[in-house]
Scaffold this motif. Sequence first.
Motif, mmCIF file in Angstrom:
data_model
loop_
_atom_site.group_PDB
_atom_site.id
_atom_site.type_symbol
_atom_site.label_atom_id
_atom_site.label_comp_id
_atom_site.label_asym_id
_atom_site.label_seq_id
_atom_site.Cartn_x
_atom_site.Cartn_y
_atom_site.Cartn_z
ATOM 1 N N ALA A 103 0.825 -1.209 0.000
ATOM 2 C CA ALA A 103 0.000 0.000 0.000
ATOM 3 C C ALA A 103 0.862 1.262 0.000
ATOM 4 C CB ALA A 103 -0.928 -0.012 1.214
ATOM 5 N N ILE A 104 1.844 1.304 0.899
ATOM 6 C CA ILE A 104 2.701 2.490 1.011
ATOM 7 C C ILE A 104 3.568 2.650 -0.227
ATOM 8 C CG2 ILE A 104 4.554 3.543 2.355
ATOM 9 C CD1 ILE A 104 3.375 2.169 4.820
ATOM 10 N N ASN A 105 4.094 1.523 -0.728
ATOM 11 C CA ASN A 105 4.951 1.569 -1.914
ATOM 12 C C ASN A 105 4.221 2.131 -3.124
ATOM 13 O OD1 ASN A 105 7.691 0.966 -1.988
ATOM 14 N ND2 ASN A 105 7.334 -1.190 -1.536
ATOM 15 N N ALA A 106 2.951 1.755 -3.268
ATOM 16 C CA ALA A 106 2.172 2.234 -4.413
ATOM 17 C C ALA A 106 2.056 3.754 -4.407
ATOM 18 C CB ALA A 106 0.787 1.595 -4.402
ATOM 19 N N ILE A 107 1.932 4.330 -3.219
ATOM 20 C CA ILE A 107 1.828 5.794 -3.103
ATOM 21 C C ILE A 107 3.184 6.455 -3.337
ATOM 22 C CG2 ILE A 107 1.206 7.701 -1.586
ATOM 23 C CD1 ILE A 107 -1.153 5.948 -2.402
ATOM 24 N N ILE A 108 4.196 5.950 -2.660
ATOM 25 C CA ILE A 108 5.533 6.564 -2.750
ATOM 26 C C ILE A 108 6.093 6.460 -4.162
ATOM 27 C CG2 ILE A 108 7.917 6.403 -1.947
ATOM 28 C CD1 ILE A 108 6.886 5.617 0.766
ATOM 29 N N ALA A 109 5.886 5.317 -4.828
ATOM 30 C CA ALA A 109 6.457 5.099 -6.154
ATOM 31 C C ALA A 109 5.955 6.104 -7.177
ATOM 32 C CB ALA A 109 6.150 3.679 -6.625
ATOM 33 N N ALA A 110 4.726 6.561 -6.996
ATOM 34 C CA ALA A 110 4.176 7.550 -7.927
ATOM 35 C C ALA A 110 5.016 8.818 -7.947
ATOM 36 C CB ALA A 110 2.731 7.863 -7.556
ATOM 37 N N VAL A 111 5.709 9.095 -6.841
ATOM 38 C CA VAL A 111 6.546 10.297 -6.748
ATOM 39 C C VAL A 111 8.008 9.968 -7.012
ATOM 40 C CG1 VAL A 111 7.315 12.156 -5.225
ATOM 41 C CG2 VAL A 111 4.948 11.335 -5.099
ATOM 42 N N THR A 112 8.503 8.880 -6.389
ATOM 43 C CA THR A 112 9.934 8.585 -6.455
ATOM 44 C C THR A 112 10.358 7.977 -7.793
ATOM 45 O OG1 THR A 112 9.582 6.409 -5.432
ATOM 46 C CG2 THR A 112 10.106 8.263 -3.969
ATOM 47 N N LEU A 113 9.483 7.172 -8.403
ATOM 48 C CA LEU A 113 9.877 6.491 -9.641
ATOM 49 C C LEU A 113 10.282 7.467 -10.750
ATOM 50 C CD1 LEU A 113 8.277 3.309 -11.106
ATOM 51 C CD2 LEU A 113 8.761 5.227 -12.604
ATOM 52 N N PRO A 114 9.482 8.490 -11.055
ATOM 53 C CA PRO A 114 9.915 9.433 -12.090
ATOM 54 C C PRO A 114 11.226 10.152 -11.740
ATOM 55 C CG PRO A 114 7.574 9.688 -11.636
ATOM 56 C CD PRO A 114 8.127 8.809 -10.560
ATOM 57 N N LEU A 115 11.414 10.503 -10.470
ATOM 58 C CA LEU A 115 12.640 11.198 -10.065
ATOM 59 C C LEU A 115 13.862 10.314 -10.271
ATOM 60 C CD1 LEU A 115 11.415 12.893 -6.749
ATOM 61 C CD2 LEU A 115 11.672 13.956 -9.007
ATOM 62 N N ILE A 116 13.772 9.057 -9.836
ATOM 63 C CA ILE A 116 14.894 8.130 -9.961
ATOM 64 C C ILE A 116 15.193 7.831 -11.427
ATOM 65 C CG2 ILE A 116 15.664 5.771 -9.481
ATOM 66 C CD1 ILE A 116 14.040 5.952 -6.852
ATOM 67 N N VAL A 141 2.541 8.680 -15.210
ATOM 68 C CA VAL A 141 2.997 7.670 -14.247
ATOM 69 C C VAL A 141 2.158 7.754 -12.977
ATOM 70 C CG1 VAL A 141 4.918 6.907 -12.792
ATOM 71 C CG2 VAL A 141 5.346 7.619 -15.153
ATOM 72 N N PHE A 142 1.974 8.980 -12.510
ATOM 73 C CA PHE A 142 1.177 9.212 -11.306
ATOM 74 C C PHE A 142 -0.233 8.670 -11.478
ATOM 75 C CE2 PHE A 142 -1.179 11.779 -8.224
ATOM 76 C CZ PHE A 142 -0.303 11.766 -7.134
ATOM 77 N N ALA A 143 -0.807 8.928 -12.660
ATOM 78 C CA ALA A 143 -2.194 8.537 -12.922
ATOM 79 C C ALA A 143 -2.350 7.023 -13.008
ATOM 80 C CB ALA A 143 -2.699 9.182 -14.204
ATOM 81 N N ILE A 144 -1.430 6.345 -13.695
ATOM 82 C CA ILE A 144 -1.621 4.909 -13.888
ATOM 83 C C ILE A 144 -1.298 4.114 -12.626
ATOM 84 C CG2 ILE A 144 -1.166 5.027 -16.362
ATOM 85 C CD1 ILE A 144 1.588 3.903 -15.870
ATOM 86 N N ILE A 145 -0.655 4.747 -11.654
ATOM 87 C CA ILE A 145 -0.394 4.064 -10.391
ATOM 88 C C ILE A 145 -1.498 4.360 -9.377
ATOM 89 C CG2 ILE A 145 1.137 3.913 -8.385
ATOM 90 C CD1 ILE A 145 3.488 4.376 -10.229
ATOM 91 N N LEU A 146 -1.757 5.649 -9.140
ATOM 92 C CA LEU A 146 -2.615 6.022 -8.018
ATOM 93 C C LEU A 146 -4.112 5.936 -8.305
ATOM 94 C CD1 LEU A 146 -0.882 8.972 -6.163
ATOM 95 C CD2 LEU A 146 -0.851 6.533 -5.680
ATOM 96 N N ILE A 147 -4.540 6.423 -9.461
ATOM 97 C CA ILE A 147 -5.978 6.485 -9.738
ATOM 98 C C ILE A 147 -6.618 5.092 -9.740
ATOM 99 C CG2 ILE A 147 -7.734 7.120 -11.445
ATOM 100 C CD1 ILE A 147 -6.016 9.543 -12.152
ATOM 101 N N PRO A 148 -6.037 4.104 -10.456
ATOM 102 C CA PRO A 148 -6.646 2.763 -10.406
ATOM 103 C C PRO A 148 -6.621 2.141 -9.013
ATOM 104 C CG PRO A 148 -5.152 2.947 -12.274
ATOM 105 C CD PRO A 148 -4.916 4.148 -11.409
ATOM 106 N N VAL A 149 -5.519 2.338 -8.271
ATOM 107 C CA VAL A 149 -5.445 1.796 -6.908
ATOM 108 C C VAL A 149 -6.536 2.415 -6.040
ATOM 109 C CG1 VAL A 149 -4.055 1.695 -4.805
ATOM 110 C CG2 VAL A 149 -3.003 1.216 -7.008
ATOM 111 N N ALA A 150 -6.703 3.734 -6.136
ATOM 112 C CA ALA A 150 -7.740 4.417 -5.360
ATOM 113 C C ALA A 150 -9.130 3.921 -5.752
ATOM 114 C CB ALA A 150 -7.633 5.925 -5.571
ATOM 115 N N LEU A 151 -9.337 3.689 -7.049
ATOM 116 C CA LEU A 151 -10.636 3.182 -7.514
ATOM 117 C C LEU A 151 -10.894 1.785 -6.955
ATOM 118 C CD1 LEU A 151 -13.133 3.528 -9.300
ATOM 119 C CD2 LEU A 151 -11.803 2.596 -11.207
#
Length: 299
Positions: A103-116, A141-151
């Motif tokens: 759960a936490i990784n899905a949120i953090i990755a939306a921010v950290t993945l593009p930066l890395i 990237v943010f949309a395809i990770i967070l929006i479906p998970v939230a849905l």
Amino acid sequence: MDTGILTIFLPLALAIVMAGLGLELTVQDFLRVRKHPKAVLIALFSQLVILVGVAFIICKILNLSPYLAVGLVLLAASPGGATANLFSYLYKGDVALNITLTAINAIIAAVTLPLIVNFAITHFIQDSTQIGLQFSKILQVFAIILIPVALGMFVRYKFPNVATKLEKPVRIFAVVFLVLIIVGAVLSERANIMNYLAQIGLATALFCIASLSVGYFLPRFFGVPSFQARACAFEIGIHNSTLAMAIAITIMNSSEIAMPAAVYSIFMYIFAAIFGMLLNRFAPLDHPAELTQNHSQIN
């Protein structure tokens, strides 16, 4: 693989997979971090700092081509895969901790993945203007990770019976989708596949072993119980290669960058199973009673 159909199909299919992940999550999974903060913080540090550093080191030592190097770092920056929960259950890990980390990784990755990934592109590729994750791509990237998970979480909260019925079909779809995307990536690069395997096979194998080892032994070094360290190992060792490949192919428009994740997908389940069997044989649990209670709560 640069076709209009794939550009539409891959993000849509990935959204279904990520929504399936959300179907298995609740708000409580995020709040559970308060019970085991040390295990969660060590696992996240291992994932976001140590393993990204390991990926860079492997790229340098093995002198990977720039695009394959970016692909390996993209894989390292991707969150854990949903099947980590299954491996944790099979090999006596703390499944509740796995769910929390997912759960936490899905949120953090939306921010950290593009930066890395942007850092890796700048470091390895000279002309990074065409392939870098600009702001619009970061939003994707943010949309395809967070929006479906939230849905998915919303469906689980409002319609728990529906969520339960959807879990199995979505998991089957996720497996089929992973196989198809690997086959598609390999076919699109079939002229170079043997060369890629020669270049990236050792790198992905080393990274897989490093992920599982760091995920288990670092928490143990800091006093995390064995069954929680097992959960960390599988969460860190089984990366979301589906997400990495979809981002590489659709957002970064590069099948070559997808190759490390495609090869890793083949290795990671074999290595994770072997690692789990070795743990069962040589690393006895230190809190079996708590583990039994934890499994009964999950089931």
